[in-house]
Design an enzyme around this catalytic site. Structure first.
Site, short mmCIF file in Angstrom:
data_model
loop_
_atom_site.label_atom_id
_atom_site.label_comp_id
_atom_site.label_asym_id
_atom_site.label_seq_id
_atom_site.Cartn_x
_atom_site.Cartn_y
_atom_site.Cartn_z
N HIS A 98 -60.24 19.38 10.66
CA HIS A 98 -59.31 19.36 10.95
C HIS A 98 -59.02 17.94 10.99
O HIS A 98 -57.88 18.17 12.07
CB HIS A 98 -59.46 20.08 12.91
CG HIS A 98 -59.73 21.34 13.11
ND1 HIS A 98 -58.79 22.54 12.81
CD2 HIS A 98 -61.01 22.05 12.74
CE1 HIS A 98 -59.28 23.50 13.05
NE2 HIS A 98 -60.67 23.38 12.97
N ALA A 125 -66.14 33.23 6.55
CA ALA A 125 -67.93 32.47 6.51
C ALA A 125 -67.42 30.56 6.80
O ALA A 125 -68.26 29.79 6.47
CB ALA A 125 -68.51 32.99 5.89
N SER A 172 -63.36 29.82 2.58
CA SER A 172 -61.90 29.44 2.22
C SER A 172 -61.54 30.83 1.05
O SER A 172 -61.20 30.31 -0.02
CB SER A 172 -61.76 27.98 2.27
OG SER A 172 -60.24 28.05 2.00
N SER A 173 -62.23 32.31 1.78
CA SER A 173 -61.86 32.67 0.46
C SER A 173 -60.90 33.26 -0.09
O SER A 173 -60.56 33.83 -0.70
CB SER A 173 -63.17 34.55 1.29
OG SER A 173 -62.55 34.15 2.51
N GLU A 217 -49.92 30.65 3.14
CA GLU A 217 -50.57 31.01 4.59
C GLU A 217 -49.98 30.52 5.57
O GLU A 217 -50.49 30.93 6.48
CB GLU A 217 -52.11 29.54 3.95
CG GLU A 217 -53.09 30.02 4.97
CD GLU A 217 -54.33 30.92 4.46
OE1 GLU A 217 -54.91 31.22 5.37
OE2 GLU A 217 -54.38 30.70 3.38
N ASP A 220 -57.65 23.34 1.42
CA ASP A 220 -58.94 23.76 1.25
C ASP A 220 -58.36 24.48 -0.58
O ASP A 220 -58.59 24.66 -1.49
CB ASP A 220 -58.72 25.58 2.15
CG ASP A 220 -58.98 25.51 3.41
OD1 ASP A 220 -60.30 24.72 3.89
OD2 ASP A 220 -59.11 26.17 4.13
N TYR A 224 -56.34 28.23 15.57
CA TYR A 224 -55.92 27.27 15.32
C TYR A 224 -54.56 26.50 15.04
O TYR A 224 -54.19 25.17 15.41
CB TYR A 224 -56.01 27.72 13.84
CG TYR A 224 -56.24 26.53 11.69
CD1 TYR A 224 -57.27 26.11 11.74
CD2 TYR A 224 -54.85 26.21 11.65
CE1 TYR A 224 -57.28 24.81 10.70
CE2 TYR A 224 -54.78 25.11 10.96
CZ TYR A 224 -55.96 24.90 10.81
OH TYR A 224 -55.68 23.95 9.63
#
Ligand code: GLA
Length: 383
Positions: free
Chosen positions: A32, A118, A121-122, A155, A167, A218
């Site tokens: 972060h 998970a 960062s898929s 994103e 990412d 977030y």
């Protein structure tokens, strides 16, 4: 996986695709901090998304996902946000179009082994894979950093997560056996050999908690950091982000900051210091010292930034009990996902069975474990 996507591609589209391999990422420390113009220390890993992709000479894009056998199509003339994994493809196409690139219709089959939600960062891997695939097929000549920014904006505008650049950066710049120190303000970066890979393994333990809160919370965290900067600017007009602030300055103005905003700012400013210190330790081969900073990072993420959860806290505490673990902490956006643990190579097995049995005792579920290696960023494979 490559053979599978190729076979499915041949079946569905009857021609020869290119193959793009697009990795997930770990982050040793610096969580972060990216959207606060700070420092991060990520690397690309051996978990990946694989694309088989080719142009189709139309204005339509067809995509098939092997992981859920879903086939979707969309027209290039009307790109709108949608639900699910397709949203990331739409986002990348939209951002390319915004930049004035004439995207052409394509067919693709996609599969992967990055566990979703998970913290590996898929989504950046889906974005980076498509950006690299289209760059290659359309000869766009984009730089890796341009593609990272395209993924980041995708994103922001499609799933609506106001993420930083870490990412997408890691996905596109990864290098085998190297971690990367990225300055998220200047976007300058340095590769560091991960010297410990002979003796230590990077072990990810999945809390199995799916981070559904992640996107809304977030954005809240990001807004709280910005609020902190606005208040602190009254005292330090020259500052632009929390990158420019020290923990002592945050403490000095505690009474002017709302309690939660104070906590968030304190965490970010401390974490930035920790990343730099961790790098210094890693350069001197002081893994244990760097590991202590990882535990401190977890503590801050849990208590001050409040993006952990009891399962992740439990896993970080378990790691602390073990001599063979140099350091551990939650990784990624939080609210679930994995912890990252640096574990002595010859004791990985013992550590894994210890963690799995204690976690099962406590939460009734055996956590998945991934022993990862550091690999190259997104690459176009030969046909
Ligand atoms: C998510 C975001 C990144 C970064 C991390 C937290 O993975 O996509 O930009 O902010 O959370 O460090």
């Amino acid at each position: 996986m490559i053979a599978q996507v190729k076979e499915q591609f041949h079946k569905l589209f009857g021609k020869e695709p290119i193959i793009v391999s697009s990795p997930g990422r770990i982050n040793l420390i610096g969580e972060h901090t990216d959207y606060n113009e700070g420092f991060v220390l990520p690397a690309a890993i051996d978990k990946k998304i694989i694309y088989a992709i080719a142009l189709n000479g139309t204005d339509t894009c067809n995509a098939y996902a092997l992981f859920n056998h879903e086939k979707v199509s969309f027209s290039l003339k009307n790109i709108q946000p949608a639900q699910g994994w397709i949203n990331y493809l739409l986002g990348v196409v939209h951002e390319l179009q915004q930049l004035g690139h004439a995207v052409k219709g394509f067919d693709c089959v996609i599969t992967g082994d990055i566990p979703i939600g998970a913290g590996m960062s898929s989504s950046a891997a889906v974005e980076g894979g498509l950006a690299v695939g289209l760059d290659h097929l359309l000869h766009l000549g984009l730089t890796r950093m341009q593609m990272a920014k395209i993924g980041q904006l995708a994103e922001h505008h499609f799933p609506g997560v106001k993420c930083g650049i870490m990412d997408q950066f890691a996905n596109l710049h990864g290098k085998k056996d190297r971690v990367m120190l990225l300055d998220c303000r200047s976007l300058e970066f340095q590769y560091f050999p991960f010297e410990f890979s002979k003796d230590y393994k990077i072990v990810l333990v999945n809390s199995m908690v799916h981070h559904s809160l992640a996107s809304s919370e977030y954005n809240v965290r990001r807004a709280q950091c910005e609020e902190g900067v606005k208040i602190l600017q009254q005292f330090y007009p020259g500052i632009h982000s929390l990158r420019d602030v020290t923990p002592a300055q945050v403490e000095q103005h505690k009474d002017k900051l709302p309690a939660k905003v104070y906590d968030r700012c304190l965490y970010v400013t401390q974490e930035n210091e920790r990343v730099q210190l961790a790098c210094a330790h890693l350069q001197k081969n002081e893994l244990k010292e760097a590991g202590k900073l990882m535990y401190a990072s977890h503590d801050g993420l849990s208590k001050l930034y409040e993006v952990s959860c009891m399962e992740l806290d439990f896993l970080a505490d378990l790691a602390k009990e073990r001599e063979e673990v140099a350091g551990a902490r939650m990784m990624g956006g939080g609210f679930g996902g994995c912890t990252i643990n640096l574990v002595k190579q010859d004791q990985v097995e013992g550590f894994v069975s210890f963690v799995q049995s204690r976690y099962k005792e406590r939460f009734g579920q055996i956590p998945d474990v991934y022993v990862t290696s550091i690999e190259d960023g997104t690459t176009v494979k030969e046909r």
